[in-house]
Scaffold this motif. Structure first.
Motif, PDB file in Angstrom:
ATOM      1  N   LEU A 119     107.020  10.497 109.716  1.00 40.04           N
ATOM      2  CA  LEU A 119     107.958  10.078 110.761  1.00 40.04           C
ATOM      3  C   LEU A 119     107.471  10.511 112.140  1.00 40.04           C
ATOM      4  CD1 LEU A 119     111.397  10.858 109.051  1.00 40.04           C
ATOM      5  CD2 LEU A 119     110.251   8.649 109.247  1.00 40.04           C
ATOM      6  N   CYS A 120     106.875  11.697 112.211  1.00 40.42           N
ATOM      7  CA  CYS A 120     106.338  12.181 113.494  1.00 40.42           C
ATOM      8  C   CYS A 120     105.165  11.330 113.949  1.00 40.42           C
ATOM      9  CB  CYS A 120     105.913  13.643 113.362  1.00 40.42           C
ATOM     10  SG  CYS A 120     107.275  14.811 113.101  1.00 40.42           S
ATOM     11  N   LYS A 121     104.285  10.978 113.025  1.00 38.82           N
ATOM     12  CA  LYS A 121     103.090  10.201 113.364  1.00 38.82           C
ATOM     13  C   LYS A 121     103.424   8.756 113.742  1.00 38.82           C
ATOM     14  CE  LYS A 121      99.671  13.152 112.496  1.00 38.82           C
ATOM     15  NZ  LYS A 121      98.642  13.520 113.514  1.00 38.82           N
ATOM     16  N   LEU A 122     104.486   8.205 113.140  1.00 39.20           N
ATOM     17  CA  LEU A 122     104.789   6.784 113.332  1.00 39.20           C
ATOM     18  C   LEU A 122     105.608   6.498 114.598  1.00 39.20           C
ATOM     19  CD1 LEU A 122     105.556   5.742 109.634  1.00 39.20           C
ATOM     20  CD2 LEU A 122     103.546   5.165 110.997  1.00 39.20           C
ATOM     21  N   HIS A 159      99.814   5.530 109.758  1.00 42.34           N
ATOM     22  CA  HIS A 159      99.448   5.804 111.156  1.00 42.34           C
ATOM     23  C   HIS A 159      97.944   5.663 111.381  1.00 42.34           C
ATOM     24  CE1 HIS A 159      98.175   9.918 109.976  1.00 42.34           C
ATOM     25  NE2 HIS A 159      97.516   9.924 111.104  1.00 42.34           N
ATOM     26  N   PHE A 160      97.146   5.730 110.299  1.00 40.78           N
ATOM     27  CA  PHE A 160      95.708   5.529 110.444  1.00 40.78           C
ATOM     28  C   PHE A 160      95.398   4.093 110.878  1.00 40.78           C
ATOM     29  CE2 PHE A 160      95.540   8.975 107.057  1.00 40.78           C
ATOM     30  CZ  PHE A 160      95.175   9.970 107.952  1.00 40.78           C
ATOM     31  N   LEU A 161      96.231   3.137 110.428  1.00 43.78           N
ATOM     32  CA  LEU A 161      96.010   1.743 110.817  1.00 43.78           C
ATOM     33  C   LEU A 161      96.295   1.536 112.305  1.00 43.78           C
ATOM     34  CD1 LEU A 161      97.560  -0.205 107.790  1.00 43.78           C
ATOM     35  CD2 LEU A 161      95.162   0.411 108.200  1.00 43.78           C
ATOM     36  N   MET A 162      97.137   2.376 112.888  1.00 45.73           N
ATOM     37  CA  MET A 162      97.454   2.254 114.310  1.00 45.73           C
ATOM     38  C   MET A 162      96.317   2.756 115.195  1.00 45.73           C
ATOM     39  SD  MET A 162     101.442   3.488 114.095  1.00 45.73           S
ATOM     40  CE  MET A 162     101.775   3.288 115.850  1.00 45.73           C
ATOM     41  N   GLY A 168      89.792   4.753 110.655  1.00 45.97           N
ATOM     42  CA  GLY A 168      91.199   4.707 110.278  1.00 45.97           C
ATOM     43  C   GLY A 168      91.410   3.899 109.014  1.00 45.97           C
ATOM     44  N   VAL A 169      90.648   2.813 108.870  1.00 46.83           N
ATOM     45  CA  VAL A 169      90.735   1.980 107.666  1.00 46.83           C
ATOM     46  C   VAL A 169      90.303   2.787 106.442  1.00 46.83           C
ATOM     47  CG1 VAL A 169      89.781  -0.034 106.493  1.00 46.83           C
ATOM     48  CG2 VAL A 169      90.401  -0.186 108.910  1.00 46.83           C
ATOM     49  N   ILE A 170      89.218   3.531 106.571  1.00 48.52           N
ATOM     50  CA  ILE A 170      88.721   4.339 105.456  1.00 48.52           C
ATOM     51  C   ILE A 170      89.756   5.399 105.069  1.00 48.52           C
ATOM     52  CG2 ILE A 170      86.948   5.986 104.747  1.00 48.52           C
ATOM     53  CD1 ILE A 170      85.004   4.465 106.619  1.00 48.52           C
ATOM     54  N   LYS A 171      90.340   6.043 106.069  1.00 49.29           N
ATOM     55  CA  LYS A 171      91.363   7.069 105.804  1.00 49.29           C
ATOM     56  C   LYS A 171      92.578   6.459 105.114  1.00 49.29           C
ATOM     57  CE  LYS A 171      90.121   9.825 109.881  1.00 49.29           C
ATOM     58  NZ  LYS A 171      90.573  10.215 111.247  1.00 49.29           N
ATOM     59  N   TYR A 172      92.948   5.247 105.553  1.00 52.51           N
ATOM     60  CA  TYR A 172      94.100   4.583 104.945  1.00 52.51           C
ATOM     61  C   TYR A 172      93.826   4.250 103.479  1.00 52.51           C
ATOM     62  CZ  TYR A 172      97.808   1.282 103.934  1.00 52.51           C
ATOM     63  OH  TYR A 172      98.892   0.649 103.339  1.00 52.51           O
ATOM     64  N   VAL A 173      92.647   3.720 103.201  1.00 50.58           N
ATOM     65  CA  VAL A 173      92.290   3.363 101.820  1.00 50.58           C
ATOM     66  C   VAL A 173      92.305   4.610 100.935  1.00 50.58           C
ATOM     67  CG1 VAL A 173      90.433   2.528 100.321  1.00 50.58           C
ATOM     68  CG2 VAL A 173      90.959   1.327 102.451  1.00 50.58           C
ATOM     69  N   ILE A 174      91.748   5.710 101.434  1.00 52.56           N
ATOM     70  CA  ILE A 174      91.762   6.966 100.668  1.00 52.56           C
ATOM     71  C   ILE A 174      93.194   7.406 100.404  1.00 52.56           C
ATOM     72  CG2 ILE A 174      91.184   9.424 100.740  1.00 52.56           C
ATOM     73  CD1 ILE A 174      88.666   8.645 102.343  1.00 52.56           C
ATOM     74  N   VAL A 195      96.941  -5.871 108.486  1.00 56.23           N
ATOM     75  CA  VAL A 195      97.374  -5.573 109.857  1.00 56.23           C
ATOM     76  C   VAL A 195      96.176  -5.480 110.796  1.00 56.23           C
ATOM     77  CG1 VAL A 195      98.488  -3.824 111.319  1.00 56.23           C
ATOM     78  CG2 VAL A 195      99.453  -4.383 109.079  1.00 56.23           C
ATOM     79  N   MET A 196      95.037  -5.061 110.259  1.00 60.07           N
ATOM     80  CA  MET A 196      93.842  -4.880 111.083  1.00 60.07           C
ATOM     81  C   MET A 196      93.144  -6.200 111.416  1.00 60.07           C
ATOM     82  SD  MET A 196      93.722  -1.618 111.540  1.00 60.07           S
ATOM     83  CE  MET A 196      92.044  -1.387 112.113  1.00 60.07           C
ATOM     84  N   LEU A 197      93.473  -7.287 110.722  1.00 61.54           N
ATOM     85  CA  LEU A 197      92.816  -8.567 110.960  1.00 61.54           C
ATOM     86  C   LEU A 197      93.275  -9.186 112.271  1.00 61.54           C
ATOM     87  CD1 LEU A 197      92.969 -10.116 107.369  1.00 61.54           C
ATOM     88  CD2 LEU A 197      91.053  -8.934 108.461  1.00 61.54           C
TER      89      LEU A 197
END
Length: 377
Positions: A119-122, A159-162, A168-174, A195-197
């Motif tokens: 919630l803090c990150k978003l 929040h990694f996608l933001m 950020g994509v790699i972190k999100y997938v992990i 979202v990244m497209l």
């Protein structure tokens, strides 16, 4: 059922505090010193107090529909799910000699901590989000602990996608791979990479068409092959140990499917209108929430492509339920902020319809007394 009126009273008081304090300019501007160089706003403090209370309700409960099944499998060492992440932490807890109650306490503390960080990150209004979340779907998360782990990790990973970076994509997938190790359903949230497209290219539309076609194909295959349907529902843990929530999945209930589609439609169109408002407005308030608005819309758009899965099992509605908390974030964009676009009223109305219909449908299906009030015994 003996209801604890003390718990109910604290619940209501915290709801009131989280609604009233942020909108009182004098109270909302108060900051409390916690260390020599660290101050915390009163808004965040009451939100955190509410989150801690929700965690306390989970930890102190021993009568929810899944409690005895989780306890039995923990005590007897039964592995009844394919979710290796959950099995791993359960085995570590047993090796350390933790009782089931201690294991459950640690799990809830960790998961609620991750939810708070998410919630803090978003960059959402934590006070309003938690107020809506407390009514729905908090109790379902509290009951279905494996799915709650997956949801919290997924929300934090968003929040990694933001960041709009490849790292950020790699972190999100992990993050999603870790989340899906607690509940297989989590793997579906890789769809949020959409979202990244780039919107200006056809890649996003192509991706969404492929996802919808794949969902439709899975639905058709399950119609003609019971073994395939059983395998799919087993892999996603939709009808193995949680029988209390699967009694209406014995056949296709068109009324329920229509209601579930309408619920997600309310959230989708609310997020679409909100994104359009934030994109076209030049105010500093809208610019502040622009990235989050795009993320909320993208998540709802991607998840809509999986709607045919409801024909396999109506419990796939958990995919939509798990992103309720970010949809609730839309409300905070307008409450207390000056946004001149009148479309905001339609946006909030659609959001309210999605929230109220989800809340009423779920508690009607599963019994308000046996699901919600059980945490106030």
């Amino acid at each position: 059922m003996d209801i604890s009126y003390v718990k109910i009273s604290i619940f209501i008081l915290l709801i009131a505090a989280n609604i009233l304090i942020p909108f009182d300019q004098r109270l909302g501007s108060i900051h409390i010193r916690v260390t020599k160089h660290r101050y915390v706003s009163l808004n965040d403090l009451v939100a955190l107090a509410f989150l801690v209370f929700l965690a306390f309700l989970c930890i102190s409960d021993n009568d929810n529909p899944d409690y005895y099944n989780y306890k039995r499998t923990y005590v007897l060492g039964i592995e009844d799910s394919p979710d290796m992440g959950f099995i791993l932490v359960k085995n570590i807890a047993k090796a350390l000699g933790f009782s089931f109650e201690m294991f459950q306490t640690i799990m809830y503390v960790c998961v609620f901590s991750i939810l708070w960080m998410a919630l803090c990150k978003l960059n959402v209004n934590k006070n309003l989000v938690l107020c809506l979340y407390a009514f729905f779907p908090f109790v379902y998360d509290a009951i279905q602990i494996r799915l709650f782990c997956t949801t919290s990790i997924m929300l934090y990973s968003l929040h990694f996608l933001m960041e709009r970076k490849k790292s950020g994509v790699i972190k999100y997938v992990i993050g999603i791979l870790i989340a899906s190790s607690f509940h297989a359903l989590g793997i579906v949230y890789l769809l949020f990479l959409m979202v990244m497209l780039d919107d200006t290219k056809k890649s996003k539309q192509t991706f969404l068409r492929i996802v919808f076609a794949a969902s439709f194909l899975l639905m058709l295959t399950s119609f003609f092959s019971d073994s395939f349907k059983n395998l799919l529902t087993y892999l996603f843990s939709l009808s193995t140990t949680e029988k209390k929530f699967n009694y209406y999945n014995r056949g296709t209930n068109w009324r329920n499917i229509f209601i579930l589609i309408m619920q997600e439609a309310f959230f989708y169109f609310s997020s679409k209108i909100n994104k359009d408002i934030m994109e076209k407005s030049k105010s500093s308030t809208c610019q502040k929430y622009h990235l989050m608005s795009e993320l909320i819309y993208g998540c709802n758009l991607a998840i809509c492509c999986t709607l045919p899965l409801l024909m396999i099992s109506q419990n796939f509605h958990r995919l939509y339920r798990n992103i309720s908390i970010i949809n609730y974030g839309i409300l905070g964009f307008y409450c207390g902020n000056k946004v001149s676009d009148n479309r905001k009223y339609l946006c909030v109305i659609l959001l309210a319809l999605g929230f109220l219909s989800s809340l009423s449908w779920n508690y009607y299906q599963d019994s308000f007394e046996k699901v919600f009030l059980v945490f106030f015994n």
